[in-house]
Design an enzyme around this catalytic site. Structure first.
Site, PDB file in Angstrom:
ATOM      1  N   ARG A  49     -91.850  23.938  15.200  1.00  0.00           N
ATOM      2  CA  ARG A  49     -92.064  24.615  16.483  1.00  0.00           C
ATOM      3  C   ARG A  49     -90.757  24.793  17.265  1.00  0.00           C
ATOM      4  O   ARG A  49     -90.751  25.417  18.329  1.00  0.00           O
ATOM      5  CB  ARG A  49     -93.046  23.809  17.343  1.00  0.00           C
ATOM      6  CG  ARG A  49     -94.398  23.622  16.694  1.00  0.00           C
ATOM      7  CD  ARG A  49     -95.301  22.785  17.569  1.00  0.00           C
ATOM      8  NE  ARG A  49     -95.625  23.461  18.808  1.00  0.00           N
ATOM      9  CZ  ARG A  49     -96.592  24.343  18.954  1.00  0.00           C
ATOM     10  NH1 ARG A  49     -97.355  24.656  17.925  1.00  0.00           N
ATOM     11  NH2 ARG A  49     -96.823  24.914  20.112  1.00  0.00           N
ATOM     12  N   LYS A 101     -92.668  45.504   4.023  1.00  0.00           N
ATOM     13  CA  LYS A 101     -93.461  44.273   3.882  1.00  0.00           C
ATOM     14  C   LYS A 101     -94.014  44.165   2.453  1.00  0.00           C
ATOM     15  O   LYS A 101     -93.963  43.098   1.858  1.00  0.00           O
ATOM     16  CB  LYS A 101     -94.642  44.247   4.871  1.00  0.00           C
ATOM     17  CG  LYS A 101     -94.327  43.977   6.306  1.00  0.00           C
ATOM     18  CD  LYS A 101     -93.963  42.556   6.666  1.00  0.00           C
ATOM     19  CE  LYS A 101     -92.490  42.324   6.568  1.00  0.00           C
ATOM     20  NZ  LYS A 101     -91.677  42.620   7.725  1.00  0.00           N
ATOM     21  N   GLU A 118     -91.988  50.123   7.841  1.00  0.00           N
ATOM     22  CA  GLU A 118     -92.188  48.679   7.932  1.00  0.00           C
ATOM     23  C   GLU A 118     -93.286  48.219   6.955  1.00  0.00           C
ATOM     24  O   GLU A 118     -93.152  47.176   6.314  1.00  0.00           O
ATOM     25  CB  GLU A 118     -92.528  48.299   9.381  1.00  0.00           C
ATOM     26  CG  GLU A 118     -92.861  46.835   9.639  1.00  0.00           C
ATOM     27  CD  GLU A 118     -91.744  45.854   9.300  1.00  0.00           C
ATOM     28  OE1 GLU A 118     -90.619  46.287   8.987  1.00  0.00           O
ATOM     29  OE2 GLU A 118     -92.017  44.648   9.320  1.00  0.00           O
ATOM     30  N   LYS A 124     -84.062  34.071   5.050  1.00  0.00           N
ATOM     31  CA  LYS A 124     -84.592  34.392   6.375  1.00  0.00           C
ATOM     32  C   LYS A 124     -83.533  35.050   7.236  1.00  0.00           C
ATOM     33  O   LYS A 124     -83.808  35.999   7.963  1.00  0.00           O
ATOM     34  CB  LYS A 124     -85.138  33.129   7.045  1.00  0.00           C
ATOM     35  CG  LYS A 124     -85.770  33.362   8.410  1.00  0.00           C
ATOM     36  CD  LYS A 124     -87.071  34.124   8.303  1.00  0.00           C
ATOM     37  CE  LYS A 124     -87.647  34.506   9.647  1.00  0.00           C
ATOM     38  NZ  LYS A 124     -88.607  35.622   9.559  1.00  0.00           N
ATOM     39  N   GLU A 144     -91.186  43.321  -0.010  1.00  0.00           N
ATOM     40  CA  GLU A 144     -90.647  41.967   0.149  1.00  0.00           C
ATOM     41  C   GLU A 144     -91.483  40.895  -0.515  1.00  0.00           C
ATOM     42  O   GLU A 144     -90.946  39.999  -1.139  1.00  0.00           O
ATOM     43  CB  GLU A 144     -90.593  41.606   1.644  1.00  0.00           C
ATOM     44  CG  GLU A 144     -89.389  42.079   2.375  1.00  0.00           C
ATOM     45  CD  GLU A 144     -89.367  41.498   3.783  1.00  0.00           C
ATOM     46  OE1 GLU A 144     -90.302  41.774   4.560  1.00  0.00           O
ATOM     47  OE2 GLU A 144     -88.416  40.768   4.102  1.00  0.00           O
ATOM     48  N   CYS A 170     -92.444  24.963  21.667  1.00  0.00           N
ATOM     49  CA  CYS A 170     -91.829  23.637  21.543  1.00  0.00           C
ATOM     50  C   CYS A 170     -92.884  22.686  20.985  1.00  0.00           C
ATOM     51  O   CYS A 170     -94.062  22.994  20.982  1.00  0.00           O
ATOM     52  CB  CYS A 170     -91.386  23.115  22.902  1.00  0.00           C
ATOM     53  SG  CYS A 170     -90.270  24.229  23.761  1.00  0.00           S
ATOM     54  N   TRP A 188     -87.564  24.579  21.713  1.00  0.00           N
ATOM     55  CA  TRP A 188     -87.207  25.952  21.331  1.00  0.00           C
ATOM     56  C   TRP A 188     -86.904  26.632  22.655  1.00  0.00           C
ATOM     57  O   TRP A 188     -87.808  26.955  23.431  1.00  0.00           O
ATOM     58  CB  TRP A 188     -88.393  26.614  20.630  1.00  0.00           C
ATOM     59  CG  TRP A 188     -88.159  28.037  20.262  1.00  0.00           C
ATOM     60  CD1 TRP A 188     -88.545  29.151  20.965  1.00  0.00           C
ATOM     61  CD2 TRP A 188     -87.497  28.522  19.107  1.00  0.00           C
ATOM     62  NE1 TRP A 188     -88.152  30.281  20.314  1.00  0.00           N
ATOM     63  CE2 TRP A 188     -87.520  29.930  19.182  1.00  0.00           C
ATOM     64  CE3 TRP A 188     -86.881  27.896  18.018  1.00  0.00           C
ATOM     65  CZ2 TRP A 188     -86.940  30.724  18.189  1.00  0.00           C
ATOM     66  CZ3 TRP A 188     -86.320  28.710  17.042  1.00  0.00           C
ATOM     67  CH2 TRP A 188     -86.355  30.102  17.138  1.00  0.00           C
ATOM     68  N   ASN A 232     -94.277  22.608  27.133  1.00  0.00           N
ATOM     69  CA  ASN A 232     -94.201  23.767  26.238  1.00  0.00           C
ATOM     70  C   ASN A 232     -94.854  24.913  26.987  1.00  0.00           C
ATOM     71  O   ASN A 232     -95.974  24.775  27.468  1.00  0.00           O
ATOM     72  CB  ASN A 232     -94.961  23.456  24.943  1.00  0.00           C
ATOM     73  CG  ASN A 232     -95.104  24.665  24.048  1.00  0.00           C
ATOM     74  OD1 ASN A 232     -94.261  25.549  24.052  1.00  0.00           O
ATOM     75  ND2 ASN A 232     -96.170  24.710  23.282  1.00  0.00           N
ATOM     76  N   GLY A 233     -94.151  26.038  27.134  1.00  0.00           N
ATOM     77  CA  GLY A 233     -94.711  27.178  27.855  1.00  0.00           C
ATOM     78  C   GLY A 233     -93.681  27.784  28.790  1.00  0.00           C
ATOM     79  O   GLY A 233     -92.488  27.499  28.666  1.00  0.00           O
ATOM     80  N   HIS A 248     -91.839  68.098   1.069  1.00  0.00           N
ATOM     81  CA  HIS A 248     -90.456  68.399   0.709  1.00  0.00           C
ATOM     82  C   HIS A 248     -89.971  67.517  -0.444  1.00  0.00           C
ATOM     83  O   HIS A 248     -88.768  67.344  -0.612  1.00  0.00           O
ATOM     84  CB  HIS A 248     -89.548  68.236   1.936  1.00  0.00           C
ATOM     85  CG  HIS A 248     -89.937  69.155   3.050  1.00  0.00           C
ATOM     86  ND1 HIS A 248     -89.584  70.482   3.091  1.00  0.00           N
ATOM     87  CD2 HIS A 248     -90.704  68.943   4.148  1.00  0.00           C
ATOM     88  CE1 HIS A 248     -90.094  71.047   4.175  1.00  0.00           C
ATOM     89  NE2 HIS A 248     -90.781  70.122   4.832  1.00  0.00           N
TER      90      HIS A 248
HETATM   91  O1  M6R Z   1     -82.679  38.190  12.012  1.00  0.00           O
HETATM   92  P1  M6R Z   1     -82.621  39.675  11.947  1.00  0.00           P
HETATM   93  O2  M6R Z   1     -83.710  40.335  12.736  1.00  0.00           O
HETATM   94  O3  M6R Z   1     -81.277  40.221  12.318  1.00  0.00           O
HETATM   95  O4  M6R Z   1     -82.869  40.024  10.429  1.00  0.00           O
HETATM   96  C1  M6R Z   1     -82.793  41.335   9.975  1.00  0.00           C
HETATM   97  C2  M6R Z   1     -83.398  41.452   8.598  1.00  0.00           C
HETATM   98  O5  M6R Z   1     -82.717  40.643   7.683  1.00  0.00           O
HETATM   99  C3  M6R Z   1     -84.884  41.064   8.589  1.00  0.00           C
HETATM  100  O6  M6R Z   1     -85.604  41.807   9.517  1.00  0.00           O
HETATM  101  C4  M6R Z   1     -85.497  41.255   7.202  1.00  0.00           C
HETATM  102  O7  M6R Z   1     -85.544  42.621   6.896  1.00  0.00           O
HETATM  103  C5  M6R Z   1     -86.867  40.593   7.147  1.00  0.00           C
HETATM  104  N1  M6R Z   1     -86.992  39.764   5.997  1.00  0.00           N
HETATM  105  C6  M6R Z   1     -87.982  41.562   7.165  1.00  0.00           C
HETATM  106  O8  M6R Z   1     -89.230  40.998   6.962  1.00  0.00           O
END
Ligand code: M6R
Length: 612
Positions: A27, A489, A485, A607, A492, A2, A74, A98-99, A508
């Site tokens: 925040r 990353k 992952e 996002k 992306e 927060c 938050w 906050n906490g 394979h």
């Molecule tokens: O909000 P969510 O965790 O449901 O989102 C899922 C994906 O859209 C999200 O993890 C996306 O792959 C990210 N941009 C990964 O960095």
């Protein structure tokens, strides 16, 4: 997470508080409020939603006064609502916080038994009651009352307290959540972060854990929890406003990477019961004897967390798990039964496919637990229960701290289920396995901190990725999802094509791709598949690929075979993903920066994906 602000001086407090909160909206922004005192009792104005709503309310209310406190929330305890918004006022005492107060249940029970009445579901209101109680019990002044209240609290806090009976002073205290004092000329400020102060002063004093600050118009007095005075010289911040919002970091993603030990520690706080080898899932009880199967549903990075969760739950609770991409699950003729437990994982809590999958699961009679970072979002609301990660607002589109917090939450589920299962496995009884996992979890945040400290800038590595078109990530066991992952990353934010593969599958097919132009990232910490991964690494090496390994500190064998090693501390295999993902996040970040990409808002991505 927060945002907190406080002011004491000669100017109108309300505009200063609101402007400060605007800089802290990153925040949290599910509700906001201010308390302003004008000689008489402080007036509180609060509302749900973003700060803009509060501005309208404050303007309509005509709040006047020269001292005040403010908050942008938050939610962690209690849904976003007006009653749960801060400040919380009890008698003459107004508090912003906050906490997380860990012992809030027992304190609340005690206060209620003493005849005190609560108006919110928050842990913060307890603090207001405790300060009020201390004053009623004879504390000579506000700072002493705060000190007595703090002695009863367990958990983390940044607190700022105002009393109707003290016209001079605002009191603040810090433990694990940030607070910084801003020193003006005839006025003092306090806030969660520098951006809220920078338009008024560049003279600041960062509070340390266990410190209390008394702010008056003319100065600030610091003391310890036991009352010993503390002397500290102010420092000058030289950041510009944009830099300040990112805490001095160039990008939110880089800041969020560093926030991970804190985010994981907060997610475990009050839930991980190390001594009992158990976990409290905020009251959501899972009886493994009633569960035939666990089905984990998610998208993107959250799906990768689910893949790790499968290892954690299967090996600790010995219940079969399936992991499904939500968009696949919802459009298949998926089969669920009432004895299936579905775990839906979503940072935003809004992802359209995951939400639809949850609705489908419930329609088929399955019980659904949501793991989400956003209190009161759609997926938790559509589920039977929710376990919230406490990563705080994640702004970078590439998910980092939300991912490791999801892993921590899934580990809590595994401990909880293992503690209650009657099934035996390699690590002995469920009780033993749960205890072992709980013990490992208790130190994971510290290990993450050590890992990040040892992984300084990876810029020297980015040269290897200049002009590269593809990168291969290899891992086994719990580190196969981390290979996925790591590849996600890199794709992306650097726009380089990358594949994550189980190392054992390399022969394979993908081995045909390997030559001296393909960098290969091999995740090879010590553990049951270490020897096997080493053999895979030798096969890659024989084909002249440049190898970057993620390995356990002190592994000389691997050092001799790779061009570059990214070190992580030793950890049990189930928890290694919380460490092995860190260098991969940093690597993709460094490569994206070297390419001049927009790290926080990569092209074509949003996002949260609220459409199909
Ligand atoms: O909000 P969510 O965790 O449901 O989102 C899922 C994906 O859209 C999200 O993890 C996306 O792959 C990210 N941009 C990964 O960095």
């Amino acid at each position: 997470m927060c945002g907190i602000v406080g002011y004491v001086g000669d100017r109108e407090a309300a505009p200063i508080l609101i402007s400060g909160l605007r800089h802290l909206e990153y925040r949290g922004y599910d509700s906001a409020g201010v308390a302003v005192a004008n000689g008489g009792p402080a007036e509180v104005v609060r509302c749900r939603g973003k700060l803009a709503n509060l501005e309208v309310r404050v303007a309509a209310h005509g709040l006047h006064g020269n001292m005040g406190i403010g908050h942008t929330r938050w939610a962690t305890h209690g849904r976003p609502s007006v009653e749960n918004a801060h400040p919380h006022k009890v008698g003459p005492i107004s508090v912003v916080h906050n906490g997380i107060i860990e012992n809030h249940i027992e304190l609340r029970r005690r206060l209620e038994n003493a005849g005190r009445h609560f108006l919110s579901q928050t842990d913060t209101e307890i603090v207001a009651h405790l300060v009020d109680e201390a004053l009623a019990g004879g504390a000579p002044n506000l700072v002493e009352a705060v000190r007595r209240a703090l002695a009863l609290l367990r958990g983390t806090y940044a607190l700022v307290v105002l009393s109707d009976d003290d016209k001079q002073c605002v009191v603040a205290a810090k433990k694990a959540s940030p607070l910084v004092v801003g020193l003006g000329d005839g006025e003092m400020f306090i806030a969660s972060d520098v951006p809220a102060l920078i338009e008024h002063t560049r003279q600041v004093m960062f509070l340390e854990d266990g410190e209390i600050a008394e702010l008056t118009r003319t100065g600030v007095r610091l003391s310890s929890l036991d009352g010993a005075p503390i002397t500290r010289a102010p420092e000058t911040v030289v950041w510009d406003a944009a830099q300040a919002e990112k805490g001095g970091y160039p990008h939110f993603m880089r800041k969020e990477i560093d926030e991970q030990p804190r985010a994981v520690a907060d997610t475990l706080r009050g839930r991980l019961l190390v001594e009992q080898g158990d976990a409290d899932l905020d009251g959501f009880v899972i009886d493994p004897k009633q569960v035939r199967r666990v089905v984990l549903l998610a998208c993107g990075t959250s799906y990768h967390a689910g893949l790790v969760g499968k290892f954690m739950i299967e090996s600790t609770a010995r219940i079969p798990c399936e992991v499904d991409v939500a968009s696949e699950f919802r459009y298949r003729e998926s089969v669920l039964e009432p004895s299936d437990l579905v775990i839906a994982i979503s940072q935003s809590g809004e992802t359209a496919d995951t939400l639809a999958a949850v609705k489908e699961a419930r329609a088929q009679g399955a019980r659904v637990l949501a793991i989400s970072n956003v209190v009161g979002s759609a997926i938790p609301r559509a589920s039977d229960g929710a376990l919230y990660t406490r990563a705080g607002l994640e702004i970078g589109v590439a998910s980092t701290k939300a991912f490791t917090s999801q892993l921590a939450a899934l580990a809590l589920v595994a401990v909880h289920m293992g503690r209650r299962t009657s099934r035996w496995g390699r690590g002995g009884s469920g009780v033993n396995r749960a205890r072992a996992l709980a013990t490992g979890l208790a130190r994971i945040a510290t290990d993450m901190e050590a890992a990040l400290a040892g992984l300084a800038d990876l810029e020297q590595l980015t040269g290897r990725f200049a002009g590269v078109r593809d990168v291969l990530f290899l891992g086994r066991g719990t580190n196969y999802p981390i290979a996925l992952e790591g590849a996600l990353k890199l794709k992306e934010i650097s726009y380089i094509h990358a594949e994550g593969y189980p190392a054992g599958e390399m022969k394979h097919g993908p081995i045909a791709l390997i030559d001296d132009g393909l960098p290969v990232v091999v995740i090879a910490p010590q553990g049951p598949s270490y020897e096997k991964v080493l053999s895979n690494l030798a096969e890659v090496r024989a084909r002249q690929a440049a190898i970057i390994a993620v390995a356990t500190v002190g592994d000389r064998q691997i050092e001799e075979q790779c061009q570059h090693v990214l070190w992580i501390p030793e950890a049990p295999p189930l928890l290694q993903p919380l460490l092995t993902v860190l260098p991969l996040q940093l690597l993709s970040y460094a490569v994206a920066v070297a390419r001049g990409n927009d790290v926080d808002q990569p092209r074509n991505l949003a996002k949260s994906v609220t459409v199909e």
